[in-house]
Scaffold this active site. Structure first.
Site, short mmCIF file in Angstrom:
data_model
loop_
_atom_site.label_atom_id
_atom_site.label_comp_id
_atom_site.label_asym_id
_atom_site.label_seq_id
_atom_site.Cartn_x
_atom_site.Cartn_y
_atom_site.Cartn_z
N ASP A 460 0.85 -1.19 0.00
CA ASP A 460 0.00 0.00 0.00
C ASP A 460 0.89 1.25 0.00
O ASP A 460 2.11 1.15 0.17
CB ASP A 460 -0.88 -0.05 1.26
CG ASP A 460 -2.00 0.98 1.26
OD1 ASP A 460 -2.24 1.61 0.22
OD2 ASP A 460 -2.63 1.15 2.32
N GLU A 463 2.62 5.02 -4.12
CA GLU A 463 2.54 5.94 -5.26
C GLU A 463 3.83 6.76 -5.49
O GLU A 463 4.00 7.19 -6.63
CB GLU A 463 1.36 6.91 -5.08
CG GLU A 463 0.00 6.26 -5.14
CD GLU A 463 -0.33 5.43 -3.91
OE1 GLU A 463 -1.05 4.44 -4.06
OE2 GLU A 463 0.16 5.76 -2.82
N ASP A 583 -9.23 4.04 -1.74
CA ASP A 583 -10.06 4.54 -0.64
C ASP A 583 -11.34 5.18 -1.18
O ASP A 583 -11.40 6.39 -1.44
CB ASP A 583 -9.26 5.54 0.19
CG ASP A 583 -8.04 4.90 0.83
OD1 ASP A 583 -8.00 3.66 0.89
OD2 ASP A 583 -7.12 5.63 1.24
#
Length: 927
Positions: A460, A463, A583
């Protein structure tokens, strides 16, 4: 885990603040320069074209023009054309060839001889030289044409002459000719108004799956929540599919711009313009002509989707906030009590010691008790997956950090490891472009697996996400973070960096949907990776490179097939990981967005995809959660996940939701053999598991924009309720016969394609099976391991009342722990199923390859149901006298009453035919 914004309200405030604080660029169209001219071109030794382009008139808008460009084109296969444009003299950044293996263009020439066009006309062609007036470069399926002055190129389909891509610009066009500067590249294509485009992600699209004129499409991997619509989200996929219908015949093609730099893509409905802040123009054109062909050709270049273990297609439960081991023990027990299937239990960072990767909290998740719990769930076939974030805590007593520093594995700025902040506080970020980092990461995975035998990893925040901006230092005299307040508030001492052209490029992409600086809430873009690679160039590759390293590390532990879920993705990520859409929020809008995003990722070559069921951010209503599990039960990746601040939303929390879950997941677990076979097909050809309807019905234009229904494979159609308060759903049925999978005595006959209003009370989701299919099913179970041992049934569908018809299907079975997914003796079995009807005679048979694996497992086909035939009895051979035969009349909407024979379903039970042996059954339908 939570994105940078803890709630939609905070996200909105942040966006508003930045919108006022960051200057916006003008939206007025300004043409830049006069483009380039072609000054030389020759045939390369490998059958390619190699040319030189010279800028016509220099200007300094967004920087100086690169004066000479190298133009390279090659038909790399009969259905793939590559067009590559770069600086003719100096090597530029490209997606690394070791990261995404592909053919390399020839090296740049050391010197370039320039001559005028008049001089060139006097010269005779020598060796491989071409005249600039020779404008065609044909291949098997595609033809490249080019114009010399100003230079432009077009790609045409050979079979019908259709222009697929055309980069020319005339006075009436609202876009420039080719622009190529160090930090600004621009190129456009004209498009027919009736072309339907799909792709260019990742984003949450309010208008559905089709690209919508004048919506913003920015590609730059960013940690902003998926509740932000039409903004650059976690992944970068600069590829689109173009579907056109010409005279009732459909033609699809694909276009990839392989470039990892940030970019804006402007789609007007009649043109598409790329504005890219670096790298090269590296286009790949895929001829199709069907949507499935396009994805096949695309994934043949970027890598076939990863094989997934069988259990990955079961249901998953997660939550950020399972504070201790007893909580997840209760969750598993409550699913069992509610009789809702569950295969995998997950923990977010709750199991960690101080939110540090590869650690275990000794109080809340004591290792002896956790190991006992894992022994218990493993014994019944359940699995355990945990999160890993890329940020490594700066902590002198933390072994992972110590080993990372010793191996020099972190991204650097000004010669030191770049300092950011995420959940554990101050962190450094591993540089996965560095081979030493890949080895170190694999060793940390191995060490953690020895501590806790997890079954998969969830990567996670890659990015990459950073709670701070700019260059930071750890504050002196205060604790950071201090354990109070939100954990995502930056507490380091930081200063913005805008003094380099990498941190403040001349062209501002629409980052975060608000033109945020490219280094906003991430690694500063002047930071440096291995071999001097700039973060500015490699930013959107971070999650991809981490995925490759994680896949290698996890597979290296026991040699088993890895399961990895990644938030950030790039071109080629599907070869290594699954993806969830980030999300989202428990709203009806987000439920609808999830379908479009899922379908896009199938096109991107990442078929194992799903959204957080019931929404990550609070707070879904009971009705919404009912409807969401009815959709999510048919996502390829099906997981309920919620925010730390959300009320508990496991499926058993509401009895009504539990009932819907038992119904929808009950069907999912029955069709697991079908889903797993689709995984095999995806691995072979890239074929998406979940698909838009136009994949099976490309000539049916009514389906081109449909974004609230989807197919699983070619034949199973899901038509869910996605609007509040509805107990009916208006579903589009392409031409043919569709049978209700929950009640096969009912269905729809759609003569030319029509909308039908279906009943859909709260606990009902409409799922239909198309004609001419054979669907292998099992009997379901609470865990996929148990469901996999139950007898098989075959559902055979013919067009209603057809006098003649053919149906087919297939089934792939294997040892799902093996890294490779292939047909092999003793470890897998593959079966083609066939059925025909002619003059009342029905035949069902199979062709088995490598039957030993299925025979050793003891799998049998217990029943066959044949739908859509006519007659009142089935006359079988006497040798089949042990078989129980039933005839059920079918009620089919739209069939009409023409006085003909009734359409029936023939059921045969008690067959007990081994799956691993060829079957062949014939009977006669009589009145």
């Amino acid at each position: 885990m939570v994105s940078l914004s803890p709630s939609p309200l905070v996200a909105l405030c942040l966006l508003c603040f930045l919108a006022f604080c960051i200057p916006q660029s003008s939206s007025a169209v300004t043409k830049i320069g006069l483009g380039y001219r072609l000054i030389s071109i020759e045939n390369g030794a490998d059958g390619a074209l190699v040319g030189t382009l010279q800028v016509k008139q220099s200007n300094n808008i967004y920087g100086a023009d690169i004066p000479l460009l190298r133009f390279y084109a090659k038909h790399e296969s009969e259905n793939r054309l590559r067009v590559h444009v770069t600086d003719a003299k100096n090597k530029r950044w490209e997606v690394p060839y070791d990261l995404l293996p592909r053919e390399q263009p020839p090296p740049l020439k050391q010197s370039i001889a320039l001559s005028s066009s008049s001089e060139k006309k006097k010269k005779k062609k020598k060796n491989h030289q071409r005249s600039v007036s020779e404008t065609d470069y044909p291949g098997s399926e595609l033809v490249l044409t080019y114009t010399s002055d100003p230079f432009s190129f077009a790609v045409k389909r050979k079979s019908n002459g259709d222009t697929l891509f055309n980069s020319s610009s005339d006075d009436t066009d609202p876009f420039s000719s080719l622009v190529f500067k160090d930090q600004y590249l621009e190129i456009s294509t004209k498009l027919p108004r009736d072309a339907s485009l799909y792709g260019l992600g990742e984003n949450s699209q309010t208008h559905g799956i089709k690209l919508y004129p004048n919506d913003p499409y920015t590609l730059y991997t960013t940690d902003i929540a998926a509740i932000n619509v039409n903004a650059d989200l976690y992944g970068s996929h600069p590829v689109y599919m173009d579907l056109r219908n010409e005279g009732g015949k459909a033609y699809a093609h694909g276009v990839l711009l392989l470039n990892s730099n940030g970019m804006d893509v402007f789609y007007t409905g009649t043109s598409l313009t790329y504005k890219v802040i670096g790298g090269v123009l590296d286009f790949y054109f895929f001829a199709g002509p069907s949507p499935l062909n396009v994805v096949d050709q695309y994934t043949s270049l970027i890598g076939r989707p990863a094989p997934m273990p069988y259990w990955a297609f079961g249901f998953h439960q997660c939550r950020w906030g399972y504070h201790n081991l007893s909580v997840i023990e209760d969750v598993v027990e409550n699913y069992q009590k509610a009789k809702i299937p569950l295969d995998v239990i997950w923990t977010d960072d709750d199991h960690m010691d101080g939110k540090k990767d590869f650690t275990l909290n000794p109080v809340n998740y004591p290792r002896p008790k956790l190991l006992d719990f894992l022994d218990k769930i493993h014994s019944i076939g359940m699995k355990y997956v945990v999160i890993v974030d890329p940020g490594i805590a700066v902590n002198a007593s933390y072994g992972v950090y110590q080993r990372g520093m010793a191996n020099d594995v972190f991204i650097k700025h000004d010669g030191d490891p770049f300092l950011g902040q995420v959940w554990p506080g101050a962190v450094h970020f591993p540089d996965f472009l560095n081979p030493k980092t890949v080895s170190w990461w694999g060793d940390e995975i191995r060490r953690f697996h020895e501590l806790v035998p997890v079954d998969g990893l969830w990567i996670d925040m890659n990015e990459v996400s950073n709670f701070c901006n700019g260059k930071c230092t750890i504050p002196e005299g205060r604790i950071c973070p201090n354990g109070t307040g939100p954990g995502w508030i930056c507490c380091l001492d930081c200063k913005n960096i805008t003094n380099t052209k990498w941190d403040d490029p001349p062209y501002k992409i629409n980052a975060s949907g608000i033109m945020a600086p490219v280094g906003y809430k991430t690694i500063v873009t002047s930071a440096v990776h291995y071999n001097g690679v700039l973060e500015y160039d490699a930013h959107s590759l971070y999650g991809f490179s981490q995925s490759i390293a994680t896949h290698k590390g996890l597979q290296g532990i026991e040699g088993k097939r890895p399961f990895i879920l990644s938030r950030s993705t790039y071109v080629g990520s599907g070869k290594y990981v699954a993806h969830w859409t980030g999300d989202n929020q428990g709203t009806w809008e987000n439920l609808r967005y999830s379908i479009s995003t899922m379908l896009n990722f199938g096109i991107f070559g990442i078929p194992m995809v799903g959204s957080d069921i019931c929404g990550f951010y609070p707070q879904p209503t009971e009705e919404l959660c009912n409807r969401w599990i009815e959709v999510g039960a048919f996502y390829p990746f099906s997981r309920d996940h919620a925010n730390y601040y959300s009320p508990r939303q496991e499926l058993y929390q509401w009895e009504s939701v539990a009932e819907s879950a038992r119904n929808a997941l009950g069907m999912r677990y029955k069709i697991l053999p079908y889903l797993y076979t689709l995984n095999y097909e995806a691995h072979l050809s890239g074929a998406p598991i979940a698909r838009p309807l136009f994949f099976s019905f490309p000539s049916f234009t009514e389906s081109y924009g449909l974004s609230t229904q989807f197919l699983l494979g070619s034949s199973v159609m899901v038509s869910p309720v996605v609007e509040q308060g509805q107990t009916q759903v208006k579903a589009l049925f392409p031409p043919g016969t569709w049978y209700n999978l929950f009640d096969m005595a009912h269905g729809v006959v759609s003569k030319e394609g029509t909308y039908v209003t279906l009943d859909a009370p709260l606990h009902v989701v409409n799922v239909h099976l198309y004609q001419n299919a054979i669907l292998p099913m099992q009997q379901g179970g609470m865990v996929s391991k148990d469901a996999r041992t139950t007898p098989f049934s075959l559902i055979v569908t013919f067009p209603a009342g057809a006098k003649e018809g053919e149906a087919q299907g297939n089934l792939f079975l294997d040892d799902d722990e093996l890294p490779e997914m292939k047909i092999a003796s003793g470890s897998s079995t593959y079966i083609d199923f066939h059925a025909t009807i002619k003059d009342g005679t029905v035949r069902v048979w199979s062709q088995v390859q490598e039957g030993k694996f299925a025979l050793d497992k003891g799998w049998v086909i217990d029943s066959i149901n044949v739908l859509g035939v006519t007659g009142s009895k089935a006359v079988m051979d006497v040798s089949e006298s042990h078989v129980n035969v039933s005839i059920t009349e079918q009620q089919l909407y739209g069939q009409g009453d023409d006085g003909g024979s009734k359409v029936v379903m023939v059921g045969m039970n008690g067959l007990n035919i081994p799956v691993g042996k060829n079957l062949d059954i014939t009977w006669k339908m009589e009145s």
